[in-house]
Scaffold this motif. Sequence first.
Motif, short mmCIF file in Angstrom:
data_model
loop_
_atom_site.label_atom_id
_atom_site.label_comp_id
_atom_site.label_asym_id
_atom_site.label_seq_id
_atom_site.Cartn_x
_atom_site.Cartn_y
_atom_site.Cartn_z
N ASP A 154 -10.22 4.26 -12.08
CA ASP A 154 -10.45 3.34 -13.66
C ASP A 154 -9.17 2.89 -13.96
O ASP A 154 -8.97 1.36 -14.19
CB ASP A 154 -10.79 4.20 -14.71
N GLU A 155 -7.93 3.61 -13.80
CA GLU A 155 -6.74 2.75 -14.00
C GLU A 155 -6.11 1.70 -13.21
O GLU A 155 -5.70 0.60 -13.62
CB GLU A 155 -5.61 3.87 -14.09
N PHE A 156 -6.74 1.78 -11.93
CA PHE A 156 -6.14 1.07 -10.66
C PHE A 156 -7.12 -0.33 -10.96
O PHE A 156 -6.39 -1.42 -10.88
CB PHE A 156 -6.54 1.58 -9.45
N ALA A 157 -8.24 -0.23 -11.24
CA ALA A 157 -9.15 -1.46 -11.57
C ALA A 157 -8.68 -2.06 -12.66
O ALA A 157 -8.33 -3.41 -12.63
CB ALA A 157 -10.58 -1.24 -11.64
N GLY A 158 -8.20 -1.35 -13.74
CA GLY A 158 -7.68 -2.19 -14.82
C GLY A 158 -6.44 -2.84 -14.60
O GLY A 158 -6.19 -4.14 -15.24
N ARG A 159 -5.70 -2.09 -14.18
CA ARG A 159 -4.10 -2.78 -14.01
C ARG A 159 -4.21 -3.86 -12.77
O ARG A 159 -3.45 -4.91 -13.01
CB ARG A 159 -3.25 -1.56 -13.43
N SER A 176 -11.23 -9.12 -15.47
CA SER A 176 -11.69 -8.12 -15.96
C SER A 176 -11.71 -6.86 -14.95
O SER A 176 -11.97 -7.20 -14.03
CB SER A 176 -12.69 -7.76 -17.00
N GLY A 177 -11.22 -5.75 -15.41
CA GLY A 177 -11.63 -4.69 -14.30
C GLY A 177 -11.98 -3.30 -14.85
O GLY A 177 -11.66 -3.03 -15.94
N GLN A 178 -12.87 -2.95 -14.28
CA GLN A 178 -13.75 -1.69 -14.64
C GLN A 178 -14.03 -0.47 -13.47
O GLN A 178 -14.37 -1.07 -12.53
CB GLN A 178 -15.02 -1.89 -15.25
N GLY A 179 -13.62 0.69 -13.70
CA GLY A 179 -13.73 1.58 -12.68
C GLY A 179 -14.09 3.00 -13.15
O GLY A 179 -13.88 3.23 -14.32
N GLU A 180 -14.97 3.73 -12.36
CA GLU A 180 -15.28 5.26 -12.83
C GLU A 180 -14.16 5.89 -12.65
O GLU A 180 -13.22 5.59 -12.09
CB GLU A 180 -16.55 5.54 -12.02
N LEU A 181 -14.33 7.18 -13.16
CA LEU A 181 -13.39 8.31 -13.33
C LEU A 181 -13.37 9.16 -11.93
O LEU A 181 -14.12 9.95 -11.77
CB LEU A 181 -13.30 9.31 -14.41
N PHE A 182 -12.86 8.62 -10.86
CA PHE A 182 -12.75 9.08 -9.62
C PHE A 182 -11.18 8.74 -9.17
O PHE A 182 -10.63 8.13 -9.53
CB PHE A 182 -13.81 8.80 -8.65
N TYR A 183 -10.98 9.37 -7.81
CA TYR A 183 -9.66 9.29 -7.31
C TYR A 183 -9.68 8.53 -6.08
O TYR A 183 -10.67 8.74 -5.18
CB TYR A 183 -8.67 10.58 -7.16
N PHE A 195 -7.61 -6.77 -0.90
CA PHE A 195 -9.13 -7.21 -0.76
C PHE A 195 -9.21 -7.70 -2.29
O PHE A 195 -9.83 -9.11 -2.23
CB PHE A 195 -10.06 -6.12 -0.37
N VAL A 196 -9.05 -7.13 -3.27
CA VAL A 196 -9.47 -7.63 -4.73
C VAL A 196 -8.69 -8.74 -4.72
O VAL A 196 -9.24 -9.89 -5.22
CB VAL A 196 -9.32 -6.50 -5.77
N SER A 197 -7.41 -9.04 -4.69
CA SER A 197 -6.49 -9.96 -4.41
C SER A 197 -6.97 -11.30 -3.80
O SER A 197 -6.98 -12.41 -4.59
CB SER A 197 -5.08 -9.67 -4.27
N GLU A 198 -7.43 -10.91 -2.71
CA GLU A 198 -7.88 -12.37 -1.92
C GLU A 198 -9.25 -12.66 -2.33
O GLU A 198 -9.59 -13.83 -2.48
CB GLU A 198 -7.97 -11.74 -0.48
N ALA A 199 -10.00 -11.95 -2.87
CA ALA A 199 -11.27 -12.13 -3.32
C ALA A 199 -11.09 -13.16 -4.64
O ALA A 199 -11.91 -14.17 -4.80
CB ALA A 199 -12.01 -11.03 -3.86
N SER A 220 -15.01 -4.31 -9.99
CA SER A 220 -15.50 -2.95 -10.32
C SER A 220 -15.22 -1.92 -9.00
O SER A 220 -15.28 -2.32 -7.94
CB SER A 220 -17.04 -2.95 -10.78
N MET A 221 -15.02 -0.72 -9.23
CA MET A 221 -14.83 0.28 -8.45
C MET A 221 -16.01 1.46 -9.01
O MET A 221 -15.62 2.05 -10.03
CB MET A 221 -13.47 0.77 -8.20
N ARG A 222 -16.69 1.88 -8.18
CA ARG A 222 -17.50 2.85 -8.41
C ARG A 222 -17.78 3.92 -7.23
O ARG A 222 -17.73 3.53 -6.18
CB ARG A 222 -19.16 2.37 -9.05
#
Length: 282
Positions: A154-159, A176-183, A195-199, A220-222
């Motif tokens: 979640d922190e990674f997606a938001g930042r 915007s960035g949204q992620g679930e709570l996992f590592y 990947f996200v930057s290129e997309a 998003s990361m889930r």
Amino acid sequence: MRVAGMKVKIALSSLRIASFYALLSMLWIILSDRILGWIAKDYYQLELFQTIKGLFFVAATSLLLYFFSRKQMSTLFLVQSASEREALASLKEKELLLREIHHRVKNNLQIIVSLMSLNAEQDGLEDLKSKIRSMALVHELLYSSEGLSTLRADEFAGRLATVLLESYGEYGVTISGQGELFYIKVEKAVPIGIFVSEACANAVKHARQSPNEPLSIRISMRLEDAKVTVEVRDDGKGLGAADRSSLGLGTTLMAAVAEQAGGTLQRRDEGGAVVWFCYPAD
């Protein structure tokens, strides 16, 4: 924790010994004086008994102190040995972490060189900067986290969204960035960031009919069914049949880093372009 517990145990043991010695000494002085007062027939006999009593007390307490101090020294030796073992284990762990850091830096420098080579023939300086920022973000999140090997999704997606918005926000783009709570493990985080930057870079370049149109991008990361899904979608014009079948530089790069993370690039149209990949959760 084990060493700290042993130190507390030693302190309590020392307190018990001192308390026992004080109580024994007081009882010895009070009781022995009364007993000698009863059995001594005159002053000289009392003085002799007092001397013998004192010598006996010194010998007895010296013997007790010898055994107690020997026991304490054995315990201290065990504590010292445990401390040395913990220090050695900590040193080995730090050496492993240092080697891992050097390995990561080497790999990231190789990635940067490859990205610079890919962008050398294009006017892609801003795209290159965003990719390098996404890599730097991984390490920033690592050294600010409790561990050195995982990131919170979640922190990674938001930042990531914040970092990329700094690059593309002036072009009428919202991210915007949204992620679930996992590592996420660090070896997965760097290719995910690229990947996200290129997309996002592809969406900024190709998703709009004209450069002035507003564009919304969502990261998003889930975690679903023991698989991690990394997805970037926009509300632009979509891929189209030609774009879905083409393998341009951006698509090739996304496919490569998705494979590096353990997944396969997927694309579809759904109210805009959607690109994603999945990899097995560890």
